[in-house]
Design a protein around this motif. Structure first.
Motif, PDB file in Angstrom:
ATOM      1  N   VAL A 234       0.873  -1.192  -0.065  1.00 49.82           N
ATOM      2  CA  VAL A 234      -0.030   0.004  -0.032  1.00 49.82           C
ATOM      3  C   VAL A 234       0.953   1.172  -0.107  1.00 49.82           C
ATOM      4  O   VAL A 234       1.804   1.384   0.743  1.00 49.82           O
ATOM      5  CB  VAL A 234      -0.888  -0.051   1.391  1.00 49.82           C
ATOM      6  CG1 VAL A 234      -1.956   1.256   1.276  1.00 49.82           C
ATOM      7  CG2 VAL A 234      -1.798  -1.107   1.364  1.00 49.82           C
ATOM      8  N   THR A 235       0.593   2.201  -0.968  1.00 51.70           N
ATOM      9  CA  THR A 235       1.342   3.489  -0.746  1.00 51.70           C
ATOM     10  C   THR A 235       0.289   4.599  -0.653  1.00 51.70           C
ATOM     11  O   THR A 235      -0.948   4.407  -1.152  1.00 51.70           O
ATOM     12  CB  THR A 235       2.022   3.917  -1.933  1.00 51.70           C
ATOM     13  OG1 THR A 235       1.185   3.951  -3.200  1.00 51.70           O
ATOM     14  CG2 THR A 235       3.177   2.763  -2.419  1.00 51.70           C
ATOM     15  N   VAL A 236       0.597   5.460   0.299  1.00 47.89           N
ATOM     16  CA  VAL A 236      -0.033   6.746   0.617  1.00 47.89           C
ATOM     17  C   VAL A 236       0.529   7.995   0.171  1.00 47.89           C
ATOM     18  O   VAL A 236       1.588   8.049   1.081  1.00 47.89           O
ATOM     19  CB  VAL A 236      -0.703   6.625   1.926  1.00 47.89           C
ATOM     20  CG1 VAL A 236      -1.566   7.955   2.290  1.00 47.89           C
ATOM     21  CG2 VAL A 236      -1.403   5.500   2.420  1.00 47.89           C
ATOM     22  N   THR A 237       0.264   8.587  -0.697  1.00 47.32           N
ATOM     23  CA  THR A 237       1.080   9.812  -1.067  1.00 47.32           C
ATOM     24  C   THR A 237       0.263  11.004  -0.830  1.00 47.32           C
ATOM     25  O   THR A 237      -1.117  11.111  -1.163  1.00 47.32           O
ATOM     26  CB  THR A 237       1.292   9.732  -2.671  1.00 47.32           C
ATOM     27  OG1 THR A 237       1.915   8.735  -2.991  1.00 47.32           O
ATOM     28  CG2 THR A 237       2.258  11.065  -2.861  1.00 47.32           C
ATOM     29  N   THR A 238       0.765  12.036   0.069  1.00 49.24           N
ATOM     30  CA  THR A 238      -0.040  13.310   0.423  1.00 49.24           C
ATOM     31  C   THR A 238       0.812  14.431  -0.283  1.00 49.24           C
ATOM     32  O   THR A 238       2.085  14.499  -0.096  1.00 49.24           O
ATOM     33  CB  THR A 238       0.113  13.497   1.860  1.00 49.24           C
ATOM     34  OG1 THR A 238      -0.519  12.299   2.598  1.00 49.24           O
ATOM     35  CG2 THR A 238      -0.704  14.528   2.271  1.00 49.24           C
ATOM     36  N   ALA A 239       0.009  15.548  -0.820  1.00 47.29           N
ATOM     37  CA  ALA A 239       0.605  16.450  -1.539  1.00 47.29           C
ATOM     38  C   ALA A 239      -0.259  17.516  -1.392  1.00 47.29           C
ATOM     39  O   ALA A 239      -1.590  17.553  -1.254  1.00 47.29           O
ATOM     40  CB  ALA A 239       0.847  16.220  -2.992  1.00 47.29           C
ATOM     41  N   PRO A 240       0.185  18.746  -1.049  1.00 47.25           N
ATOM     42  CA  PRO A 240      -0.499  19.995  -1.155  1.00 47.25           C
ATOM     43  C   PRO A 240      -1.627  20.221  -2.316  1.00 47.25           C
ATOM     44  O   PRO A 240      -1.451  19.969  -3.357  1.00 47.25           O
ATOM     45  CB  PRO A 240       0.377  20.997  -0.935  1.00 47.25           C
ATOM     46  CG  PRO A 240       1.559  20.691  -0.713  1.00 47.25           C
ATOM     47  CD  PRO A 240       1.496  19.188  -1.354  1.00 47.25           C
ATOM     48  N   LEU A 241      -2.633  20.890  -1.824  1.00 47.21           N
ATOM     49  CA  LEU A 241      -3.721  20.948  -3.064  1.00 47.21           C
ATOM     50  C   LEU A 241      -3.320  21.652  -4.508  1.00 47.21           C
ATOM     51  O   LEU A 241      -3.971  21.565  -5.310  1.00 47.21           O
ATOM     52  CB  LEU A 241      -5.070  21.686  -2.527  1.00 47.21           C
ATOM     53  CG  LEU A 241      -5.748  20.824  -1.587  1.00 47.21           C
ATOM     54  CD1 LEU A 241      -7.061  21.916  -1.007  1.00 47.21           C
ATOM     55  CD2 LEU A 241      -6.232  19.895  -1.879  1.00 47.21           C
ATOM     56  N   HIS A 242      -2.233  22.656  -4.121  1.00 48.08           N
ATOM     57  CA  HIS A 242      -1.975  22.978  -5.518  1.00 48.08           C
ATOM     58  C   HIS A 242      -0.981  22.355  -6.435  1.00 48.08           C
ATOM     59  O   HIS A 242      -0.635  22.922  -7.400  1.00 48.08           O
ATOM     60  CB  HIS A 242      -1.205  24.599  -5.231  1.00 48.08           C
ATOM     61  CG  HIS A 242       0.134  24.365  -4.802  1.00 48.08           C
ATOM     62  ND1 HIS A 242       0.295  23.851  -3.443  1.00 48.08           N
ATOM     63  CD2 HIS A 242       1.142  24.868  -4.972  1.00 48.08           C
ATOM     64  CE1 HIS A 242       1.638  23.947  -3.179  1.00 48.08           C
ATOM     65  NE2 HIS A 242       2.195  24.600  -4.195  1.00 48.08           N
ATOM     66  N   HIS A 243      -0.761  21.138  -6.061  1.00 44.50           N
ATOM     67  CA  HIS A 243      -0.077  20.118  -6.883  1.00 44.50           C
ATOM     68  C   HIS A 243      -0.877  19.208  -7.942  1.00 44.50           C
ATOM     69  O   HIS A 243      -2.410  19.642  -7.631  1.00 44.50           O
ATOM     70  CB  HIS A 243       0.647  19.162  -5.892  1.00 44.50           C
ATOM     71  CG  HIS A 243       1.936  19.870  -5.141  1.00 44.50           C
ATOM     72  ND1 HIS A 243       3.018  18.955  -4.805  1.00 44.50           N
ATOM     73  CD2 HIS A 243       2.040  21.129  -4.808  1.00 44.50           C
ATOM     74  CE1 HIS A 243       3.796  19.770  -4.158  1.00 44.50           C
ATOM     75  NE2 HIS A 243       3.078  21.049  -4.081  1.00 44.50           N
ATOM     76  N   ARG A 244      -0.401  18.607  -8.621  1.00 40.79           N
ATOM     77  CA  ARG A 244      -1.204  17.995  -9.773  1.00 40.79           C
ATOM     78  C   ARG A 244      -0.883  16.552  -9.249  1.00 40.79           C
ATOM     79  O   ARG A 244      -0.177  16.060  -8.684  1.00 40.79           O
ATOM     80  CB  ARG A 244      -0.976  18.153 -11.002  1.00 40.79           C
ATOM     81  CG  ARG A 244      -1.166  19.564 -11.399  1.00 40.79           C
ATOM     82  CD  ARG A 244      -0.860  19.703 -12.995  1.00 40.79           C
ATOM     83  NE  ARG A 244       0.786  19.283 -13.355  1.00 40.79           N
ATOM     84  CZ  ARG A 244       1.197  19.268 -14.499  1.00 40.79           C
ATOM     85  NH1 ARG A 244       0.380  19.464 -15.724  1.00 40.79           N
ATOM     86  NH2 ARG A 244       2.292  19.091 -14.807  1.00 40.79           N
ATOM     87  N   VAL A 245      -2.058  15.587  -9.518  1.00 40.72           N
ATOM     88  CA  VAL A 245      -2.017  14.281  -9.374  1.00 40.72           C
ATOM     89  C   VAL A 245      -2.242  13.454 -10.825  1.00 40.72           C
ATOM     90  O   VAL A 245      -2.954  13.683 -11.617  1.00 40.72           O
ATOM     91  CB  VAL A 245      -2.805  13.571  -8.710  1.00 40.72           C
ATOM     92  CG1 VAL A 245      -3.014  11.995  -8.371  1.00 40.72           C
ATOM     93  CG2 VAL A 245      -2.969  14.088  -7.078  1.00 40.72           C
ATOM     94  N   THR A 246      -0.978  12.873 -11.216  1.00 39.13           N
ATOM     95  CA  THR A 246      -1.131  12.280 -12.670  1.00 39.13           C
ATOM     96  C   THR A 246      -0.604  10.638 -12.855  1.00 39.13           C
ATOM     97  O   THR A 246       0.019  10.276 -11.842  1.00 39.13           O
ATOM     98  CB  THR A 246      -0.269  13.159 -13.637  1.00 39.13           C
ATOM     99  OG1 THR A 246       1.112  12.955 -13.073  1.00 39.13           O
ATOM    100  CG2 THR A 246      -0.431  14.406 -13.731  1.00 39.13           C
ATOM    101  N   LEU A 247      -0.978  10.207 -13.651  1.00 38.10           N
ATOM    102  CA  LEU A 247      -0.533   8.733 -14.072  1.00 38.10           C
ATOM    103  C   LEU A 247      -0.404   8.610 -15.509  1.00 38.10           C
ATOM    104  O   LEU A 247      -1.164   9.056 -16.204  1.00 38.10           O
ATOM    105  CB  LEU A 247      -1.198   7.613 -13.410  1.00 38.10           C
ATOM    106  CG  LEU A 247      -2.857   7.473 -13.486  1.00 38.10           C
ATOM    107  CD1 LEU A 247      -2.769   6.425 -14.767  1.00 38.10           C
ATOM    108  CD2 LEU A 247      -3.377   6.935 -12.213  1.00 38.10           C
TER     109      LEU A 247
END
Length: 251
Positions: A234-247
């Motif tokens: 399991v991986t849990v990645t946390t980032a501030p809201l002004h970032h992007r989430v891509t794959l």
């Protein structure tokens, strides 16, 4: 000009690196004069930015930037079987010096909440925490949880500490170029399910990213299972809201 427009201009400046992490923003009075608006409008703009976890305001130090430049929470490149082109994460604009550090490796008994990930409460798991930074400013907190039997796997012919249990400060042990970690360690992997939410950060992630507790952020949970439906990692990645989430999905 209204408060949300001012807040958006400042947010873009933070994301682009124009307002570096820790830098002091203009006083309410100065910004009101700059935009030719009331001080109440500027105060409202700063409140919007504070609610997003982008700035902090106190009477002694004024309003300071609490976030770094924007970066991708890139989940990886999914293509069987060659991952030679994978880019696990990167700054959004390819600028800035990216770095990554392992800050925690420990074996614990799985707490109750891990049951939602298919991990039995009380079973032995290994936790690994990595902090990803751009120009020295933390931008992502990544927690990896593995059942002990998965973490203890070693590649065929390999001698030494299992790669997934390498201690803090040790040089990272990586698979040959283009080989998935799962294949390298002999894991039976059938698929990964990702859930992406915007929610208050947990205390560990907020502290690591230099933000106030419960600051809003992206939380990306990826649960990998084998052909029998058991959880492999399991991986849990946390980032501030002004970032992007891509794959990337190829093939």
């Amino acid at each position: 000009m209204d408060a949300h427009t001012i807040a958006e201009e400042i947010r873009r400046g933070i994301a682009n690196g124009d307002h570096p992490h820790g830098s002091r923003l203009p006083t309410v009075r100065a910004l009101a004069e700059q935009y030719e608006v009331s001080q109440q409008t500027v105060s409202a703009a700063y409140s919007v930015l504070a609610a997003l976890g982008l700035v902090r305001t106190d009477r002694r130090s004024g309003t300071r930037v609490a976030a770094g430049r924007s970066a991708d929470a890139h989940l990886g490149t999914f293509a069987p079987p060659d991952l030679a082109a994978a880019k696990p994460w990167k700054p959004s604009d390819e600028a800035g010096q990216a770095s990554e550090e392992t800050t925690l490796v420990r074996q614990i008994a799985a707490p109750k909440y891990m049951g939602a990930w298919g991990i039995t409460e009380g079973s032995s798991v290994v936790e690994r925490t990595r902090i990803r930074s751009i120009d020295g400013v933390p931008v992502q907190h990544k927690l990896t949880v593995l059942p002990y039997e998965m973490a203890a796997r070693t590649p065929e012919g390999y001698e030494g500490v299992p790669p997934m249990m390498a201690p803090v400060g040790a040089e990272p042990i990586r698979p040959p170029h283009g080989v998935r970690v799962a294949d390298w360690l002999g894991w039976d992997v059938a698929g990964t399910q990702c859930s992406i939410t915007a929610e208050p950060m947990d205390e560990a992630a907020a502290t690591a990213l230099g933000l106030t507790s419960n600051a809003p952020g992206f939380r990306v949970v990826a649960v990998t299972q084998d052909t029998s439906g058991s959880t492999v990692s399991v991986t849990v990645t946390t980032a501030p809201l002004h970032h992007r989430v891509t794959l990337d999905i190829v093939g």
